[in-house]
Design a protein around this motif. Sequence first.
Motif, PDB file in Angstrom:
ATOM      1  N   ASN A  12      37.761  33.732  32.140  1.00  0.00           N
ATOM      2  CA  ASN A  12      36.846  32.959  32.977  1.00  0.00           C
ATOM      3  C   ASN A  12      35.488  33.632  33.153  1.00  0.00           C
ATOM      4  OD1 ASN A  12      37.965  34.983  34.660  1.00  0.00           O
ATOM      5  ND2 ASN A  12      37.437  33.801  36.471  1.00  0.00           N
ATOM      6  N   ILE A  13      35.152  34.554  32.255  1.00  0.00           N
ATOM      7  CA  ILE A  13      33.856  35.239  32.313  1.00  0.00           C
ATOM      8  C   ILE A  13      33.084  34.952  31.028  1.00  0.00           C
ATOM      9  CG2 ILE A  13      32.677  37.461  32.447  1.00  0.00           C
ATOM     10  CD1 ILE A  13      35.083  38.506  34.038  1.00  0.00           C
ATOM     11  N   TYR A  36      32.686  33.695  25.717  1.00  0.00           N
ATOM     12  CA  TYR A  36      33.499  33.772  26.932  1.00  0.00           C
ATOM     13  C   TYR A  36      34.845  34.425  26.642  1.00  0.00           C
ATOM     14  CZ  TYR A  36      36.366  29.776  25.476  1.00  0.00           C
ATOM     15  OH  TYR A  36      37.221  28.942  24.797  1.00  0.00           O
ATOM     16  N   THR A  39      26.579  34.954  39.165  1.00  0.00           N
ATOM     17  CA  THR A  39      26.075  35.637  37.977  1.00  0.00           C
ATOM     18  C   THR A  39      25.623  37.040  38.351  1.00  0.00           C
ATOM     19  OG1 THR A  39      23.848  34.808  38.368  1.00  0.00           O
ATOM     20  CG2 THR A  39      25.235  33.505  36.909  1.00  0.00           C
ATOM     21  N   LEU A  47      30.522  34.479  36.152  1.00  0.00           N
ATOM     22  CA  LEU A  47      31.890  34.313  36.617  1.00  0.00           C
ATOM     23  C   LEU A  47      32.149  32.836  36.874  1.00  0.00           C
ATOM     24  CD1 LEU A  47      34.583  35.539  37.561  1.00  0.00           C
ATOM     25  CD2 LEU A  47      33.573  35.705  39.851  1.00  0.00           C
ATOM     26  N   CYS A  48      33.121  32.278  36.161  1.00  0.00           N
ATOM     27  CA  CYS A  48      33.476  30.866  36.302  1.00  0.00           C
ATOM     28  C   CYS A  48      34.787  30.743  37.069  1.00  0.00           C
ATOM     29  CB  CYS A  48      33.600  30.216  34.927  1.00  0.00           C
ATOM     30  SG  CYS A  48      32.041  30.194  34.019  1.00  0.00           S
TER      31      CYS A  48
END
Length: 153
Positions: A91-92, A88, A120, A130-131
């Motif tokens: 945040n990806i 990671y 996603t 993507l978070c």
Amino acid sequence: MKKRRHAKILELINSGEIETQEELQSLLYKAGFEVTQATISRDIKELRLVKELSDKGRYYYSTGKKAGLEAVRRTGGIFGDSIISVEYAINIVCIKCFPGMAVAVCTAVDSMEWSGVVGTISGDDTIFVLCKTPDFAKIFTMNMEKILNVKNS
């Protein structure tokens, strides 16, 4: 305000084992939300939170959507057979797969309804997840690594 509070509640229960409404109320207060026990009770009902049993034998609030061993079984071992690496940045999350396997892995990830995942996208051998926050990306990566270690052991 309610949406922000609900988002904060979900963030809190996904980052630790909260056992009581009082504990949740205290954490919300520290985060700048002054709420009553009645409000928390309504929020829990509206968010459809459930209590799950921890490894320590205590019950804690949860969304009921955990990526555990059952989720690994449902994916048919696709993770262990397809994923090369998971890393990671901010945040990806980037998941590298063997050629031609990313779409299947991405579909499995989507079906698991990970908390903190916005969406996603996959190519032939790479998936981007993507978070919502860097913390969710870190947690997602750690959980994927745990799944891979369970599958590969």
